[in-house]
Design an enzyme around this catalytic site. Structure first.
Site, short mmCIF file in Angstrom:
data_model
loop_
_atom_site.label_atom_id
_atom_site.label_comp_id
_atom_site.label_asym_id
_atom_site.label_seq_id
_atom_site.Cartn_x
_atom_site.Cartn_y
_atom_site.Cartn_z
N GLU A 1 27.17 42.66 34.91
CA GLU A 1 27.30 41.69 35.98
C GLU A 1 25.95 40.95 35.98
O GLU A 1 24.94 41.52 36.40
CB GLU A 1 27.55 42.36 37.32
CG GLU A 1 27.74 41.36 38.45
CD GLU A 1 27.96 42.03 39.80
OE1 GLU A 1 28.80 41.54 40.57
OE2 GLU A 1 27.28 43.03 40.09
N ASP B 1 26.59 47.08 37.41
CA ASP B 1 26.52 46.33 38.64
C ASP B 1 25.12 45.71 38.80
O ASP B 1 24.10 46.38 38.59
CB ASP B 1 26.81 47.28 39.81
CG ASP B 1 26.69 46.63 41.16
OD1 ASP B 1 27.50 45.73 41.45
OD2 ASP B 1 25.79 47.02 41.93
#
Length: 682
Positions: A384, A348
């Protein structure tokens, strides 16, 4: 018994955490700035506390050995030291601290005012309320799971199909999952769910965060919860909310889930959040890192500031470039691979991890080190590739060995299928593997994770039902979530009983997910998209743990048709190696012998002028392998049907997003408006 007698003075363990041995447990915790650290042992009900002084080793570790402390022992730490917030020192021994290396936490972390380390409204004054009665405890866990010959499936990357899902969302409403297992790791690994994944051809599940997370005060006041889990409090501990019972059972149940998924041929990828912690900003709860050594764990907003650098949008940014954060990052990743048999990770807000150095220069260095680590060498690594800080958008800039969520692919596909004719050239590049992003440094098309929907944003069904976000239930006056979604409601905002609009919506949804499955690269499906799962227009449903976010397994005719279509599209991808190449497709070309031949609806090869033409809204792609024609992809992103002139066949209709509206007569194929068709020469 005297507490001094409980603590045998032994050398520290090789790494922090609680380490069982024949006589008890050795406890080790890192804090280079603490003046004194106490181990706190608790009775089974968590009410009785016994404190044991810990010894420093002179290198930032504190340790002690407790005879008789065994599996299930509840514990925490209290750290004594200076309270000088503007210098980054926030020691407050009134706050019980979780072990950063705890293998399990005894239960959910509820919000309580005593978790804050300073008085309300007085940020420079330490709060003296004891947090121990209001925070769960770390748990000693035995490392004795029987893996029974478990082996990772090791699916070749070109054959992979990722399915992003939430443990609770997948199982809470499944009628065939036993009620006691719904919402748990064991529920996700139950036979009805495994069967569903098998029929889709899924090779890897990408689980939304499963590490132990915490809610914050704002959500607690609103009666909401941190459903997605992007607020990690313990980076080695499976979250107790996914277990049938607490006190360490979640570890074995997670391992059993992995074992069952592996036995089915499915890999396990974890969505991991190493960029920030659940302690949020300085007004958030003191749970672990802040109380142990705030200045060592967090990046400051500026020198001399008590506030944190925030490139995550979550209040803080962990420093994982330098010790002890770097040690925790690598130790945690190795633990999940070596001890929990996890197959990969999706990071993330990955660029935030490099913010502890000279950003962005440290980005390739850190992520190359992860890819080259001996324990992690075979793990799937997915980034990401953005955070919310300056220069945070780093798509296409990760090193070899990494794949990246490709939001440019996502938006291009969405815009094309909502009718943007200017996206034809971009869509062709996306279908070919996004070589414009990943082709310059020797990376292949599988560096691109191709998707049109995921947990963050509209579901696939909502992309064709809503043109505006509807996040009122989040308590932020509908200001949160993406404002630009490139969606289209096809005439009515939200639900409708109009059969023509429903048919158009279903056609567009099928076209988008089919595009993902016929593109070169690494395809990913969001959970429930194959069942037309809707969140009623909420594109930021992170705080809703209920029917809004859970899959509804009660399928109507439209949902069943969608499921059958996705199964067919995935099977088509498996049948044809030309859809799963390790190399990019060639750019638009009509040269004989090339794998990819791009053509206009009249059958003529597309040239540079055609790609730039503003009126182009339909094109074809002929895919060839070893000199033989295999497939024709026909895409019509316009508002009127298009007749494609076909090369010599014979051709069979293998996939059609418009169903019976697609007509094939061997010389021509009529593709309805906003329709996709795949023809198979076999």
């Amino acid at each position: 018994m005297d507490t001094a007698a409980l603590a045998a003075r032994t050398p520290p363990a090789p790494e922090p955490g609680a380490h069982l041995d024949a006589d008890g447990t050795r406890f080790v915790v890192a804090s280079s700035r603490a003046e004194r650290v106490e181990l706190c042992l608790f009775s089974d009900d968590g009410t009785q506390e016994r404190r044991v002084p810990m010894d420093p080793d002179g290198a930032g570790l504190w340790h002690c050995h407790v005879g008789g402390a065994g599996p299930g022992q509840l514990y925490g730490f209290r750290a004594h030291g200076p309270w000088i917030p503007h210098e980054g020192h926030r020691f407050n021994a009134a706050k019980l601290l979780l072990d950063p290396y705890a293998r399990a936490v005894s239960g959910p972390i509820p919000w309580h005012p005593s978790l804050c380390d300073h008085r309300p409204g007085e940020p420079d004054v330490a709060d003296s309320a004891d947090s121990a009665p209001h925070i769960p405890k770390s748990v000693v866990v035995p490392p004795d799971f029987d893996w029974r010959g478990d082996a990772a499936p090791r699916t070749p990357i070109q054959d992979s199909l990722i399915y992003e899902c939430h443990v609770r969302g997948m199982t809470m409403q499944h009628p065939e999952v036993p009620p006691r297992l719904r919402g748990t790791f064991l529920g996700l690994a139950s036979e009805p769910v495994l069967q569903h994944l098998r029929t889709l051809g899924v090779t890897a599940v990408e689980l939304l965060p499963i590490m132990h997370a915490a809610d914050d005060a704002r959500l607690a006041r609103l009666g909401l919860t941190n459903y997605w889990g992007y607020s990690t409090a313990a980076f080695f501990a499976p979250d107790a909310r996914f277990s049938t019972s607490a006190r360490g059972a979640q570890v074995a149940e997670f391992q059993e889930m992995v074992r069952r998924l592996h036995a089915t041929g499915i890999e396990v990828i974890l969505d991991v959040v190493y960029n920030h912690s659940a302690e949020i900003d300085v007004d958030g709860p003191t749970l672990s890192f802040r109380g142990l050594d705030n200045a060592a764990w967090y990046l400051p907003e500026a020198e001399g500031s008590s506030r944190y650098l925030d490139v995550t949008g979550c209040g803080n940014t962990l420093d994982v470039v330098n010790t002890p954060g770097r040690s925790l990052l690598f130790d945690s990743l190795r633990y999940w691979v070596a001890e929990m048999h996890v197959d990969g990770f999706r990071f993330d807000l990955a660029p935030a991890l490099a913010r502890g150095g000279v950003f962005p220069d440290t980005l390739p260095t850190l992520f190359q080190a992860i890819a080259e680590d001996p324990v992690l060498a075979h793990a799937r690594l997915i980034a990401e590739p953005w955070d919310v800080g300056r220069h945070g958008y780093q798509l296409g800039r990760f090193p070899a060995g990494w794949s990246e969520w490709n939001d440019r692919y996502r938006d291009t596909v969405r815009r094309f299928w909502r009718g943007a004719t200017s996206e034809v050239s971009g869509l062709a590049t996306a279908l070919a593997g996004s070589s414009d992003l990943f082709g310059s440094d020797g990376r292949g098309p599988h560096a691109s994770v191709n998707f049109v929907s995921c947990h963050d944003g509209f579901t696939l069904a909502d992309l064709v039902r809503y043109e505006r976000r509807h996040n009122e239930a989040n308590g932020e006056e509908n200001r949160d979530g993406h404002a630009t979604n490139w969606s289209r409601n096809w005439g009515v905002e939200g639900e409708t009983n109009d059969p023509a609009i429903q048919a158009m919506r279903d056609r567009a949804a099928r076209a988008m997910i089919a595009t993902v499955l016929v593109s070169q690269g690494l395809p990913m499906i969001g959970h429930g998209d194959e069942l037309l799962r809707s969140q009623r227009g909420n594109n930021n449903a992170y705080c809703h743990d209920g029917p809004l976010t859970w899959i509804n397994w009660d399928l109507g005719e439209r949902e069943q048709e969608m499921l059958d279509f996705v199964r067919g599209a995935a099977a088509l991808r498996r049948r044809h190696p030309v859809l799963r190449r390790l190399a990019f497709l060639a750019p638009p070309s009509s040269e004989a012998g090339t794998v990819a031949i791009w053509f206009r609806p009249d059958g003529a090869a597309l040239d540079e002028h055609d790609w730039r033409a503003s009126g182009l809204h339909a094109f074809g792609l002929q895919l060839r392998e070893n000199g033989s024609d295999l497939l024709l992809l026909l895409l019509n992103g316009g508002a009127a049907p298009v007749r494609f002139t076909l090369p010599p066949g014979p051709w069979a209709l293998a996939l059609a997003s418009a169903g019976n509206g697609t007509a094939l007569d061997q010389e021509q194929c009529r593709v309805p408006a906003y329709g996709l068709a795949v023809l198979d020469r076999r």
